[in-house]
Design a protein around this motif. Structure first.
Motif, PDB file in Angstrom:
ATOM      1  N   SER A 238       3.112   2.947 -14.140  1.00  0.00           N
ATOM      2  CA  SER A 238       4.308   2.471 -14.834  1.00  0.00           C
ATOM      3  C   SER A 238       5.608   2.752 -14.075  1.00  0.00           C
ATOM      4  CB  SER A 238       4.379   3.110 -16.229  1.00  0.00           C
ATOM      5  OG  SER A 238       4.403   4.517 -16.104  1.00  0.00           O
ATOM      6  N   GLU A 239       5.543   3.562 -13.028  1.00  0.00           N
ATOM      7  CA  GLU A 239       6.745   3.915 -12.269  1.00  0.00           C
ATOM      8  C   GLU A 239       7.186   2.740 -11.404  1.00  0.00           C
ATOM      9  OE1 GLU A 239       8.262   7.397  -9.170  1.00  0.00           O
ATOM     10  OE2 GLU A 239       6.160   7.310  -9.765  1.00  0.00           O
ATOM     11  N   GLU A 240       8.484   2.449 -11.419  1.00  0.00           N
ATOM     12  CA  GLU A 240       9.033   1.367 -10.602  1.00  0.00           C
ATOM     13  C   GLU A 240       9.990   1.964  -9.583  1.00  0.00           C
ATOM     14  OE1 GLU A 240      10.486  -2.138 -12.552  1.00  0.00           O
ATOM     15  OE2 GLU A 240       9.109  -1.853 -14.228  1.00  0.00           O
ATOM     16  N   ARG A 241       9.629   1.886  -8.302  1.00  0.00           N
ATOM     17  CA  ARG A 241      10.475   2.388  -7.220  1.00  0.00           C
ATOM     18  C   ARG A 241       9.955   1.866  -5.898  1.00  0.00           C
ATOM     19  NH1 ARG A 241       7.814   6.197  -4.304  1.00  0.00           N
ATOM     20  NH2 ARG A 241       6.197   7.421  -5.320  1.00  0.00           N
ATOM     21  N   GLY A 242      10.762   2.007  -4.886  1.00  0.00           N
ATOM     22  CA  GLY A 242      10.337   1.631  -3.550  1.00  0.00           C
ATOM     23  C   GLY A 242       9.318   2.620  -3.010  1.00  0.00           C
ATOM     24  N   VAL A 243       8.561   2.172  -2.006  1.00  0.00           N
ATOM     25  CA  VAL A 243       7.526   3.018  -1.419  1.00  0.00           C
ATOM     26  C   VAL A 243       7.721   3.130   0.094  1.00  0.00           C
ATOM     27  CG1 VAL A 243       5.809   2.573  -3.215  1.00  0.00           C
ATOM     28  CG2 VAL A 243       5.915   1.069  -1.220  1.00  0.00           C
ATOM     29  N   LEU A 244       7.181   4.222   0.632  1.00  0.00           N
ATOM     30  CA  LEU A 244       7.122   4.427   2.081  1.00  0.00           C
ATOM     31  C   LEU A 244       5.693   4.157   2.514  1.00  0.00           C
ATOM     32  CD1 LEU A 244       8.131   5.369   4.857  1.00  0.00           C
ATOM     33  CD2 LEU A 244       7.679   7.725   4.127  1.00  0.00           C
ATOM     34  N   ILE A 245       5.532   3.166   3.397  1.00  0.00           N
ATOM     35  CA  ILE A 245       4.214   2.761   3.889  1.00  0.00           C
ATOM     36  C   ILE A 245       4.114   3.096   5.375  1.00  0.00           C
ATOM     37  CG2 ILE A 245       2.653   0.805   4.272  1.00  0.00           C
ATOM     38  CD1 ILE A 245       4.138  -0.620   1.952  1.00  0.00           C
ATOM     39  N   LEU A 246       3.062   3.799   5.749  1.00  0.00           N
ATOM     40  CA  LEU A 246       2.795   4.101   7.153  1.00  0.00           C
ATOM     41  C   LEU A 246       1.577   3.298   7.592  1.00  0.00           C
ATOM     42  CD1 LEU A 246       3.161   8.002   7.140  1.00  0.00           C
ATOM     43  CD2 LEU A 246       4.952   6.274   7.424  1.00  0.00           C
ATOM     44  N   LEU A 247       1.727   2.544   8.669  1.00  0.00           N
ATOM     45  CA  LEU A 247       0.624   1.767   9.244  1.00  0.00           C
ATOM     46  C   LEU A 247       0.325   2.365  10.608  1.00  0.00           C
ATOM     47  CD1 LEU A 247       1.935  -1.779   8.265  1.00  0.00           C
ATOM     48  CD2 LEU A 247       0.220  -0.398   7.074  1.00  0.00           C
ATOM     49  N   LYS A 248      -0.822   3.046  10.717  1.00  0.00           N
ATOM     50  CA  LYS A 248      -1.117   3.812  11.928  1.00  0.00           C
ATOM     51  C   LYS A 248      -2.528   3.482  12.418  1.00  0.00           C
ATOM     52  CE  LYS A 248      -2.827   7.966   9.598  1.00  0.00           C
ATOM     53  NZ  LYS A 248      -3.790   8.691  10.391  1.00  0.00           N
ATOM     54  N   GLY A 249      -2.875   4.070  13.556  1.00  0.00           N
ATOM     55  CA  GLY A 249      -4.205   3.894  14.116  1.00  0.00           C
ATOM     56  C   GLY A 249      -4.175   3.160  15.442  1.00  0.00           C
ATOM     57  N   ASN A 250      -5.302   3.160  16.129  1.00  0.00           N
ATOM     58  CA  ASN A 250      -5.350   2.558  17.466  1.00  0.00           C
ATOM     59  C   ASN A 250      -5.790   1.102  17.449  1.00  0.00           C
ATOM     60  OD1 ASN A 250      -8.033   2.882  16.856  1.00  0.00           O
ATOM     61  ND2 ASN A 250      -8.570   3.983  18.729  1.00  0.00           N
ATOM     62  N   GLY A 251      -5.984   0.537  16.282  1.00  0.00           N
ATOM     63  CA  GLY A 251      -6.407  -0.860  16.185  1.00  0.00           C
ATOM     64  C   GLY A 251      -5.246  -1.836  16.204  1.00  0.00           C
ATOM     65  N   LYS A 252      -5.586  -3.093  16.443  1.00  0.00           N
ATOM     66  CA  LYS A 252      -4.601  -4.175  16.495  1.00  0.00           C
ATOM     67  C   LYS A 252      -4.242  -4.626  15.084  1.00  0.00           C
ATOM     68  CE  LYS A 252      -4.316  -9.009  17.915  1.00  0.00           C
ATOM     69  NZ  LYS A 252      -2.918  -8.968  17.580  1.00  0.00           N
ATOM     70  N   GLY A 253      -2.960  -4.838  14.819  1.00  0.00           N
ATOM     71  CA  GLY A 253      -2.568  -5.430  13.555  1.00  0.00           C
ATOM     72  C   GLY A 253      -1.589  -4.637  12.706  1.00  0.00           C
ATOM     73  N   LYS A 254      -1.081  -3.523  13.196  1.00  0.00           N
ATOM     74  CA  LYS A 254      -0.152  -2.714  12.395  1.00  0.00           C
ATOM     75  C   LYS A 254       1.174  -3.442  12.199  1.00  0.00           C
ATOM     76  CE  LYS A 254      -0.743   0.542  15.418  1.00  0.00           C
ATOM     77  NZ  LYS A 254      -1.877  -0.020  16.171  1.00  0.00           N
ATOM     78  N   SER A 255       1.776  -3.887  13.275  1.00  0.00           N
ATOM     79  CA  SER A 255       3.038  -4.628  13.158  1.00  0.00           C
ATOM     80  C   SER A 255       2.813  -5.946  12.422  1.00  0.00           C
ATOM     81  CB  SER A 255       3.636  -4.896  14.543  1.00  0.00           C
ATOM     82  OG  SER A 255       3.992  -3.681  15.171  1.00  0.00           O
TER      83      SER A 255
END
Length: 197
Positions: A25-42
């Motif tokens: 039920s909480e409404e707020r922005g989130v911090l997302i980290l996209l990591k790892g050695n694979g292709k596709g994070k950006s």
């Protein structure tokens, strides 16, 4: 599996999912980290950015490393009226081979990012390849963590890069790891426009 068994299974699954949705039920922005050695994070970050722009939200991108070539995503997004795009890097660190110059570029990029993180007009901010700034000790994590914690409550931030500093992981809402099982480049396939950049 019979149709009745499938129906029972899907009904139970729906009940579990409906309960989870009701609890969130909480409404707020989130911090997302996209990591790892694979292709596709950006690529994942820019897909999320496209989604937010589709909803009429305002966004910004700061690319901390990719500075020597116009990428396909930049060419696609650059004229979008709801998006600010900042290419701050001088290229990959193995290309520049100038630590002081890389530190200065990182600091300049961070100054822009800090300003965006204080501006409530922005709904989503992508800090592309920022994680390298901590890996190579170009930036200290403490002021970044502080700015992320003080950002406007509705603001979403996505940080990409192979490795991710522990202080960022400790405050992140979502962390996804992209794994490298195979990559065409290692088999001699040249990087190509539209796939790698």
């Amino acid at each position: 599996m019979s149709d009745s068994s499938h129906l029972d299974r899907m009904q139970r699954k729906k009940e579990v999912i409906d309960e989870r949705i009701a609890r969130a039920s909480e409404e707020r922005g989130v911090l997302i980290l996209l990591k790892g050695n694979g292709k596709g994070k950006s690529s994942s970050a820019f897909g999320t950015l496209a989604r937010s722009l589709g909803h009429g939200q305002k966004g910004a991108v700061i690319q901390f490393i990719k500075g020597r070539r116009e990428t396909g995503e930049y060419l696609f997004f650059r004229d979008h009226p709801q998006l600010d795009w900042h290419i701050m890097g001088q290229g990959f660190t193995w290309e520049t081979q100038d630590r002081q110059r890389d530190i200065e570029a990182a600091e300049a990029a961070w100054e822009i990012a800090r300003g965006l993180l204080e501006d409530p007009a922005y709904n989503v901010i992508v800090l592309d390849e920022m994680s390298y700034m901590f890996k190579y000790d170009y930036l200290d994590t403490a002021p970044i963590v502080e700015a992320l914690l003080r950002r406007p409550a509705h603001q979403n931030v996505i940080i990409t890069g192979r490795t991710m500093a522990l202080p960022l992981q400790e405050i992140a809402d979502t962390i996804s790891t992209v794994q490298d099982d195979r990559h065409a480049f290692r088999n001699g396939v040249k990087a190509q426009a539209g796939i790698e950049y």
